[in-house]
Design an enzyme around this catalytic site. Structure first.
Site, PDB file in Angstrom:
ATOM      1  CG  HIS A   1      -1.876  -1.058   1.361  1.00  0.00           C
ATOM      2  ND1 HIS A   1      -1.759  -2.071   2.283  1.00  0.00           N
ATOM      3  CD2 HIS A   1      -3.011  -1.303   0.668  1.00  0.00           C
ATOM      4  CE1 HIS A   1      -2.778  -2.905   2.163  1.00  0.00           C
ATOM      5  NE2 HIS A   1      -3.559  -2.460   1.192  1.00  0.00           N
TER       6      HIS A   1
ATOM      7  N   GLY B   1      -2.580  -1.786  -6.783  1.00  0.00           N
ATOM      8  CA  GLY B   1      -1.461  -2.721  -6.913  1.00  0.00           C
ATOM      9  C   GLY B   1      -1.780  -3.789  -7.951  1.00  0.00           C
TER      10      GLY B   1
END
Ligand code: PAF
Length: 281
Positions: free
Chosen positions: A37, A147
């Site tokens: 993250h 991601g």
């Protein structure tokens, strides 16, 4: 960094930024922040004038209530992890800010949602598409960062943004891995040391398979060998191990297509996913 809990407070801030001609980047998360993250947050800080990180554990994307109940909730430590970054807002909405009473809209994406995790987790991508649409609208973002470990999610969100003219650029960022190769995931917190060790076989198996495919071996043979390898390392059951084209996620055996190898495999009651590029765009 301000902690904001309502869409009207958020709107107050984003209107001011817009009036000043500033761009907005958003990193949508469900919390339990890890280096993966934080790499998205860092990319957002580089690209946008203002950065919003969101934390919302979205009940609509969990098809298994036990999975939802077990999902880590770590707002305070998440906020501390964001401290070193130039984040303007940590948006942590109450459920009613996202799904007010009477909420009845569902965003469902055909095609890219159908296979892979879509086939194994019914309703999951409807939940993702719906919540991400709400978060992009509420944050008024120019850029949103995701991601590529969840590459199917990235392609689903790209489809929604294009189809609904949301005017936000979706930025896919490379998977961050432990030294062992294991892709970082909030779910790794549920693995003990021995299981984590076993899980490192996933990336090793994917990279070996990629080398065999690019060397010209038949895709179906490589996939069979790779499944055996995963099982020998104590991993399984395997939900899928497939080669798919990047742009539409259709199954392929043609190694001239830009493609990725995708896997979802269970280990000690935890479902782990990963993917690697076999041929780049
Ligand atoms: O990847 C996630 O954490 C979630 O699917 C997302 C994008 C925050 C939507 O809830």
């Amino acid at each position: 960094m301000k902690i904001v809990r309502t869409k009207s407070d958020l709107r107050g801030l984003t209107r001011g930024w817009r009036a000043a001609g500033e761009t907005i980047g958003v990193v949508p998360t469900m919390g339990a922040l890890h280096e993966g993250h934080l790499s998205l947050v860092s990319a957002a800080c580089e690209q946008a004038d203002r950065v919003i990180v969101t934390l919302f554990v979205n009940p609509k994307q969990f098809n298994n209530p036990e999975d939802l109940a077990k999902y880590p909730r770590t707002e305070e430590s998440d906020a501390r992890k964001l401290d070193p970054f130039d984040v303007d807002v940590f948006y942590v909405p109450e459920a009613t800010e996202i799904y007010p009473e009477g909420f009845a809209t569902n965003i469902s994406v055909n095609g890219v949602s159908d296979g892979l995790c879509g086939a194994n987790r019914p309703g999951h991508f409807d939940g993702v598409a719906t919540v991400v649409t709400k978060l992009l609208v509420q944050t008024d973002a120019d850029f949103a960062f995701f991601g590529e470990k969840d590459f199917q999610q990235v392609q689903v969100v790209r489809r929604v943004v294009e189809d609904l003219d949301l005017g936000c650029e979706i930025v896919g960022c490379p998977t961050v891995r432990e030294a062992s190769g294991l892709a970082l995931s909030s779910r790794n917190l549920r693995l003990d040391d021995a299981a984590r060790q076993k899980a490192s076989a996933i990336y090793a198996a994917l990279t070996d398979a990629t080398a065999m495919i690019t060397a010209g071996q038949q895709v179906s043979n490589v996939l069979d060998q790779t499944r055996d390898k995963l099982v020998k390392h104590g991993l399984g059951p395997i939900d899928y191990l497939e080669l798919r084209r990047e742009h539409d996620l259709a199954l392929t055996e043609d190694t001239r297509d830009p493609a990725r190898l995708f896997v979802a495999v269970w280990l000690d009651g935890v479902r782990l996913i990963d993917n690697v590029i076999v041929r780049d765009t």
